[in-house]
Design an enzyme around this catalytic site. Structure first.
Site, mmCIF file in Angstrom:
data_model
loop_
_atom_site.group_PDB
_atom_site.id
_atom_site.type_symbol
_atom_site.label_atom_id
_atom_site.label_comp_id
_atom_site.label_asym_id
_atom_site.label_seq_id
_atom_site.Cartn_x
_atom_site.Cartn_y
_atom_site.Cartn_z
ATOM 1 N N MET A 12 5.105 2.808 1.432
ATOM 2 C CA MET A 12 6.406 2.536 2.057
ATOM 3 C C MET A 12 6.976 3.830 2.602
ATOM 4 O O MET A 12 7.045 4.841 1.897
ATOM 5 C CB MET A 12 7.362 1.903 1.041
ATOM 6 C CG MET A 12 8.757 1.657 1.591
ATOM 7 S SD MET A 12 8.731 0.577 3.049
ATOM 8 C CE MET A 12 10.206 1.141 3.908
ATOM 9 N N GLU A 13 7.436 3.787 3.859
ATOM 10 C CA GLU A 13 7.757 4.970 4.640
ATOM 11 C C GLU A 13 9.138 5.550 4.394
ATOM 12 O O GLU A 13 9.673 6.248 5.270
ATOM 13 C CB GLU A 13 7.624 4.647 6.130
ATOM 14 C CG GLU A 13 8.611 3.615 6.660
ATOM 15 C CD GLU A 13 8.107 2.186 6.652
ATOM 16 O OE1 GLU A 13 8.672 1.349 7.385
ATOM 17 O OE2 GLU A 13 7.155 1.909 5.905
ATOM 18 N N ASN A 14 9.748 5.332 3.236
ATOM 19 C CA ASN A 14 11.097 5.847 2.982
ATOM 20 C C ASN A 14 11.254 7.256 3.555
ATOM 21 O O ASN A 14 10.421 8.121 3.322
ATOM 22 C CB ASN A 14 11.360 5.909 1.474
ATOM 23 C CG ASN A 14 10.881 4.684 0.744
ATOM 24 O OD1 ASN A 14 11.288 3.584 1.044
ATOM 25 N ND2 ASN A 14 9.998 4.883 -0.225
ATOM 26 N N HIS A 46 5.611 6.505 10.829
ATOM 27 C CA HIS A 46 6.876 5.792 10.634
ATOM 28 C C HIS A 46 8.080 6.735 10.603
ATOM 29 O O HIS A 46 9.202 6.284 10.834
ATOM 30 C CB HIS A 46 6.848 5.027 9.321
ATOM 31 C CG HIS A 46 6.311 3.639 9.428
ATOM 32 N ND1 HIS A 46 6.762 2.727 10.350
ATOM 33 C CD2 HIS A 46 5.349 2.992 8.708
ATOM 34 C CE1 HIS A 46 6.110 1.583 10.197
ATOM 35 N NE2 HIS A 46 5.247 1.716 9.212
ATOM 36 N N GLY A 49 0.809 -1.213 0.000
ATOM 37 C CA GLY A 49 0.000 0.000 0.000
ATOM 38 C C GLY A 49 0.840 1.259 0.000
ATOM 39 O O GLY A 49 0.546 2.217 -0.719
ATOM 40 N N GLU A 80 2.110 6.187 7.408
ATOM 41 C CA GLU A 80 3.479 6.379 6.909
ATOM 42 C C GLU A 80 4.166 7.546 7.603
ATOM 43 O O GLU A 80 5.385 7.504 7.837
ATOM 44 C CB GLU A 80 3.461 6.596 5.392
ATOM 45 C CG GLU A 80 2.804 5.482 4.592
ATOM 46 C CD GLU A 80 3.283 4.098 4.986
ATOM 47 O OE1 GLU A 80 4.501 3.917 5.180
ATOM 48 O OE2 GLU A 80 2.438 3.202 5.108
#
Length: 943
Positions: A350-352, A388, A348, A385
């Protein structure tokens, strides 16, 4: 004859004097020597030592050795991809090249370096001593093509220990695959202005990344473990007409390489961070930014930006970010925050750190076609996110066995974050997280929240942890802990935790230490069993005596692990509505005399379901609660009306409660219009449908549901017919349930309404309200013919908004035509028809259809090798796919087929999921044998 030898008397006396003096001198010297020895004892000469043993063999497990530690990287990446295929080229280039220099701190004398690389062609390796720049002689290097992914570098020269710095240079090349993992290529259709200034559809390309959990090694050789944090200096060289994004702010510059123009974007050094949080994107996307202040940008396809689909995300991101800054007491530490909507993305979002990636439906919102549930999904994912950025990015778990510290916290905190965007969803945590986690954690094949590091080594073992236990149970036990020590104490402890360990790595016990400072309760003792042991308890209360006991709740009968939980019991009675608290500490029966119930009085425990456990009562108390619900359901708190239903149905599945009691708890729904009890009932009755929709029991179930839902359908009928939505958000959910259940169970008014709205939609005379589209599309396709299916397929292909495409994609699975379902399953193998990221969910949709379930199962078995090889590495949803396509399994034949697939799962990508569905199937077989006739008789009697 001999000569004479005699001497004079005087000479003899002289010799004697000299001898005496000499002896005296020797004695004096000896005395002085020993005096000096006593005052200044000598040191023993050093014992000869063997030369140090320098390890050269590979590590004994899959973890990197600790002889060297990375401190910083300088990485150059050059994707050769074109954003579109230019007229003067016939082939697209799906390759990237690059080099990396990592500054290493050598902790012990070494002649070898181990780091990670996967599917990279490493073409050059150099090692230099950082201070002198002296080059060390490399005897060789090789890639270990096994689960370790080690790049082994052997040296002829010795690296000194004691913190000496070295620079490791590697040159490499790789391929931009479309496997949704590492640095990969995504295709989409976009508009391009041609020479005549006319919009034309054209295939477009972008390169993007998804590195969690262990795919940074697919992009460049690196120390790909979360605890080996470093600073990253990233430079991306890319084609003109594209923009490169990474974690930090970048500055582009035009350069020439072999006479060809390129753009070199140099990014600011990152903060110290883990490799899995790196991100790279090269595309010709457009962006929309905040007008002033801190720079927040949303990047997406140009058409989506121009249509305003990024506006909602841009509006709420700053609000949620500011809310978290105040909540956590720490500012977001980067200079910018980019968010990008990627056409192909395996999860869904991604917390880069500083560059968050999303599926399009998770970030883009179209006011005209999207439902309020789509809008809620965008807000929830952004809140998750952004949480995160603190939980995971700033403070990171030491190893993947504690990934719940990232995901459980982000899930829990998202319910606070969305408040800043105007959403009150806290009650939904019971449906979305607690009841979800209950299902998986009632199996012996579940796993603890925190496992031993040694049990989490391979990619498969790591990827399996990204499941409902980690996300949903993690959030549920944090909610329970907040109720136990107070939410205020939890947040104060969290502030300390984040401040103390920022830019570092932790284990969960360090969180307990920070929380302990804010409460008199013993946090570690309370949480020990919830974290370290699989499962959860069922608390049994005998109301006549006050006897209370606990044991592990298991769907399939077994002894459990026998370790007691500390269970916080908050309860009320029909005469005592103010909740009272208790803490059950022991395993086994214990007398609890502090409540005394009257003859007609009932007791209700686990108020608002704050505890992660189920409650069972004596049959007399169950009957009193059922009677109360039928007389006045408002006397039972809203969340507990859902909890009672969910507990009772699952207690019945586990052979702890007569199934007729569970079914009787649904009778009051004919008068109830609230979402939580209805949704709890529908989720549990769905199990009955799955078990019996291929048998004669299904008819009575359908008629009962139709009778129960008719008043609810009529309650919302005016909204439905007028194309309007209720004001309250949870009422909007209930309206959708009413339409979906009424139509799927054959209520004539509902089917007629759905056909009418769908035909008007086909004729272009009326747009269906976005909230109801999923239900209306499905009902129309289910009751329609192949022409209706083809129409929806055409609409799906033409749709440009991801959320609308998802509704149409679901509707296509609702047909009863076997040949259409088979064709649809075949479409999932063609990414030009069904995107790779949608493959698993599309098969799952088909499996939910009773006509499609055997087709979906046969398809998965027949394509298992293809699915795991082509999709396994990039899709974390393989376990979910196995779970969905086997939910109906309740026969010995199906069980044997599952066990056969388990034997064929060579890669082990779904090992735990297969164990869980096998255990569930065994429980289903036993339950159906025991309850089929009882269930049929009950539904028949109610009619």
């Amino acid at each position: 004859m001999a000569k004479s030898t005699g001497m004079s008397k005087a000479l003899a006396i002289g010799i004697g004097v000299i001898t005496v003096c000499s002896i005296g001198s020797l004695v004096l010297m000896a005395v002085m020597f020993y005096t000096q020895i006593r005052e200044h004892p000598p040191t023993s000469p050093p014992t000869p030592t063997k030369p140090p043993v320098i390890p050269t063999n590979p590590p004994s497990n899959l973890r990197l050795p600790d002889n060297v530690i990375p401190e910083s990287y300088i990485v150059f990446l050059q994707p050769h991809l074109y954003p579109s295929i230019p007229n003067n080229y016939t082939e697209q280039s799906f390759a990237f090249t690059g080099n990396s220099t990592v500054r290493l701190k050598c902790m012990q004398v070494s002649k070898s370096i181990y780091l990670h690389a996967h599917n990279l062609n490493v073409t050059a390796v150099e090692v230099r001593e950082a201070g002198s720049n002296e080059k060390l002689s490399v005897s060789g290097y090789k890639l270990h093509h096994n689960e370790s992914d080690f790049l082994e570098i052997q040296l002829k020269d010795v690296m000194s220990g004691n913190g000496t710095y070295y620079d490791l240079f590697t040159q490499f090349e790789g391929e931009l695959l479309d496997d949704l993992a590492g640095f990969y290529v995504s295709r989409y259709t976009g508009k391009e202005i041609n020479d005549e200034d006319e919009d034309q559809d054209q295939e477009r390309f972008l390169a993007t990344s998804l590195l969690q959990p262990t795919d940074a090694r697919k992009v460049f050789p690196c120390f790909d473990e979360p605890a080996l944090k470093a600073v990253f200096n990233i430079t991306i060289i890319h084609r003109p007409g594209t923009e490169a994004l990474s974690n930090q702010v970048g500055v582009p510059d035009i350069i020439k390489i072999d006479g060809e123009d390129w753009i070199k974007t140099t990014f600011d050094p990152t903060l110290i961070m883990s490799t899995y949080l790196l991100a790279f994107t090269v595309s010709d996307f457009a962006a929309k930014s905040t007008p002033s202040g801190f720079r927040i940008q949303v990047h997406a396809r140009r058409e989506a930006i121009d249509a305003g689909h990024a506006d909602y995300a841009l509006d709420i991101t700053g609000k949620i970010l500011n809310h978290y800054e105040n909540l956590f007491g720490l500012k977001y530490p980067l200079k910018k925050l980019d968010q990008i909507a990627v056409p192909d993305f395996g999860v869904g979002a991604m917390e880069n750190w500083g560059l968050i990636s999303y599926q399009e439906s998770a970030l883009l919102y179209d006011e005209e076609t999207a439902s309020t549930f789509d809008q809620e999904w965008v807000a929830t994912l952004i809140a998750h996110e952004l949480a995160h950025q603190w939980f995971g990015n700033l403070v990171t778990m030491r190893w993947w066995n504690d990934v719940w510290l990232n995901e459980g916290f982000a899930t829990y905190m998202s319910y606070f974050g969305v408040e800043a965007a105007g959403w009150d969803l806290k009650d939904l945590i019971v449906l979305k997280e607690i009841q979800t986690a209950f299902q998986v954690d009632s199996l012996n094949s579940s796993h603890p929240l925190s496992m031993s590091e040694n049990d989490v080594q391979t990619f498969s073992e790591i990827i399996e942890l990204f499941d409902d236990i980690t996300y949903s149970k993690g959030a549920a036990v944090l909610r329970m802990l907040a109720a136990y020590i107070t939410e205020d104490a939890l947040m104060k402890g969290v502030k300390t935790y984040l401040s103390k360990f920022q830019y570092g790595n932790t284990v969960y016990k360090e969180l307990w230490e920070c929380l302990q400072a804010e409460t008199v309760q013993n946090v570690e003792e309370f949480m020990r069993t919830w974290i370290n042991h699989v499962g959860y308890p069922v608390v049994t209360i005998i109301t006549q005596t006050g006897e209370t006991s606990q044991e592990q709740f298991l769907l399939k009968q077994g002894e459990g692990h026998g370790v007691p939980w500390q269970v916080p019991i908050k309860y009320i009675t029909s005469k005592q509505v103010n909740p009272r608290d208790d803490l059950l500490r022991v395993n086994g029966p214990v007398r609890r005399p502090h409540f005394q119930l009257g003859k007609d009085e009932w007791l209700l425990a686990n108020i608002n379901c704050t505890g992660f456990y189920r409650v069972n009562y004596d049959e007399d108390n169950w009957k009193k609660l059922i009677l109360q619900l039928e007389r006045n359901h408002h006397a039972i708190p809203l969340i507990n009306r859902g909890q009672l239903i969910d507990d009772a149905f699952n207690l019945a599945r586990a052979h702890r409660l007569n199934v007729t009691i569970a079914l009787s708890l649904t009778k009051h729904l004919i008068n109830d219009t609230d979402y939580i009890p209805w949704e709890s009932a529908l989720k549990n009755l769905d199990h009955f449908i799955l078990m019996f929709d291929r048998s004669e029991v299904y008819g009575p179930i359908t008629k009962y549901l139709r009778n129960q839902v008719t008043p609810l359908y009529e309650y919302f009928e005016e909204y439905t017919m007028n194309g309007t939505i209720p004001e309250e958000h949870l009422d909007q959910y209930t309206q959708v349930d009413a339409v979906s259940v009424a139509c799927s169970n054959g209520l004539p008014e509902c089917i007629t309404m759905a056909r009418r709205l769908f035909n008007e939609y086909k004729n272009g005379t009326n747009l269906i309200d976005p909230n109801l589209r999923r239900a209306i599309y499905c009902s129309a396709v289910a009751s329609g013919d192949d022409n209706d299916w083809e129409f929806v397929w055409d609409e799906y292909q033409k749709a440009t908004v991801a959320a609308e495409k998802d509704k149409l994609r679901y509707a296509l699975s609702c047909t009863k035509e076997i040949w259409l379902l088979n064709r649809y399953l075949q479409y999932t193998l063609d990414p030009s028809k069904i995107r790779k990221m949608d493959m698993a969910s599309t098969i799952s949709y088909v499996a939910q259809n009773v006509a499609g379930q055997p087709l979906a199962w046969d398809f998965v078995r027949g394509q298992w090798s293809h699915i795991t090889q082509e999709y396994g590495a990039g899709l974390i949803s393989l376990g979910s796919l196995i779970d969905t396509v086997t939910k109906r399994f309740s026969t010995e034949v199906e069980l044997e087929e599952l066990k056969q697939l388990q034997k064929e799962d060579d890669q082990g990508l779904a090992a735990r999921a297969l164990e869980q569905v096998i255990e569930r199937t065994e429980a289903n077989i036993q339950w159906v044998k025991e309850n089929k006739q009882i269930v049929k008789d009950w539904f028949t009697a109610e009619l």
